[in-house]
Motif scaffolding. Structure first.
Motif, PDB file in Angstrom:
ATOM      1  N   VAL A 156       1.022  -1.266  -0.024  1.00 51.01           N
ATOM      2  CA  VAL A 156      -0.079  -0.192   0.060  1.00 51.01           C
ATOM      3  C   VAL A 156       0.807   1.443  -0.006  1.00 51.01           C
ATOM      4  N   PRO A 157       0.424   2.361  -0.473  1.00 53.40           N
ATOM      5  CA  PRO A 157       0.881   3.592  -0.492  1.00 53.40           C
ATOM      6  C   PRO A 157       1.410   3.898   1.097  1.00 53.40           C
ATOM      7  N   VAL A 158       2.643   4.681   0.790  1.00 49.98           N
ATOM      8  CA  VAL A 158       3.237   5.276   2.375  1.00 49.98           C
ATOM      9  C   VAL A 158       3.413   6.837   2.022  1.00 49.98           C
ATOM     10  N   VAL A 159       2.815   7.656   3.082  1.00 50.88           N
ATOM     11  CA  VAL A 159       3.039   9.178   3.040  1.00 50.88           C
ATOM     12  C   VAL A 159       3.814   9.350   4.305  1.00 50.88           C
ATOM     13  N   THR A 160       4.772  10.119   4.322  1.00 51.21           N
ATOM     14  CA  THR A 160       5.504  10.964   5.529  1.00 51.21           C
ATOM     15  C   THR A 160       5.137  12.120   5.927  1.00 51.21           C
ATOM     16  N   ALA A 161       4.919  12.787   7.169  1.00 46.25           N
ATOM     17  CA  ALA A 161       4.778  14.093   7.378  1.00 46.25           C
ATOM     18  C   ALA A 161       5.841  14.480   8.314  1.00 46.25           C
ATOM     19  N   VAL A 162       6.539  15.452   7.894  1.00 44.00           N
ATOM     20  CA  VAL A 162       7.830  15.812   8.484  1.00 44.00           C
ATOM     21  C   VAL A 162       7.617  17.273   9.049  1.00 44.00           C
TER      22      VAL A 162
END
Length: 261
Positions: free
Chosen positions: A99-105
């Motif tokens: 599944v797709p992965v998003v990071t919030a930095v």
């Protein structure tokens, strides 16, 4: 979801939200934190996208060397074991996710935290964020896949700048270099990153999973091999319910309602 010591994990609709949760240490990551992250990712339980973020004012300030997690009378072998038994398996688990992965930095994404932030398909950064490979400043070398990842993202010259000079790359420069997907105001970060993860979670999950894996493999294979893999992937997705729904929606001139299968 399971209870963890160093992370928080919760399902928000079809999105698994994982929060690195040591804000008092800027989410510096002992090996155990990466073990817990890997455990959380192994238990998607139907989630169709993953969002990884950090509690407080940092994403991750790196491995918790200062906290003594890697200290010993034989630091070289201790560090080797921490990487090969804890950090690296988690990075590989992220690369292999379906599944797709998003990071919030926000704040620092340093060392292994930089590698984690950039391992996502989409890295959304706030205007407080910066990316740092500071290993040279303490006589070490990049890890967590940084030496593989950075040249592919930003080119050899800029990767050398990050790794060999050990200076911060602010979020605005990271966007200019093509290192990250999007730069947003700090107070908008959480909502923007979640909205993106939610959008991905509503997409054709099987196809998106094959896309992300194909992108990871593309720079290490020949043109012919890439096309053969594309053909195999098309064969896999052509019979999915989402593919059928996409075709019908196109013919009926409406928005598709993908179910992730």
């Amino acid at each position: 979801m399971a209870d963890y010591e160093m992370i928080l994990a919760e399902r928000r609709g079809d999105v698994l939200v994982v929060t690195l949760n040591r804000p008092d240490r800027l989410n510096a990551a002992p090996p155990r934190m990466f073990d817990e992250l890997r455990e959380a990712l192994a238990d998607l339980n139907g989630a169709r996208a993953v969002l990884v973020t950090g509690a407080g004012r940092a994403f991750c300030s790196g491995a918790d060397v200062g906290g003594g997690a890697l200290g010993s009378d034989d630091p070289g072998n201790t560090t080797f074991t921490a990487l090969t038994a804890h950090y690296n398996p988690t990075m590989l688990a992220i690369a292999d996710l379906a599944v797709p992965v998003v990071t919030a930095v926000r704040g620092p994404a340093a060392g292994i935290g930089c590698s984690l932030a950039l391992a996502a398909d989409f890295c959304v950064a706030s205007d407080t964020a910066y990316f740092l490979q500071a290993f040279v400043n303490i006589g070490l070398v990049p890890d967590g896949g940084a030496s593989w990842m950075l040249p592919r993202l930003i080119g050899r010259a800029r990767a050398a700048e990050m790794m060999m000079l050990g200076e911060r790359v602010p979020a605005a420069r990271a966007l200019e270099w093509g290192m990250i997907h999007k730069l947003v105001a700090d107070d908008a970060l959480d909502a923007e990153a979640f909205a993106l993860a939610e959008r991905l979670a509503a997409g054709p999950t099987v196809a998106l999973g094959l896309m992300r894996r194909g992108l990871g493999q593309a720079l290490d294979c020949s043109y012919a091999e890439a096309m053969n893999r594309e053909a195999e992937n098309q064969r896999k997705v052509r019979g999915t319910a989402d593919s059928m729904e996409g075709g019908m929606a196109f013919l009926q001139k409406r928005k598709p309602a993908f179910k992730g299968r």
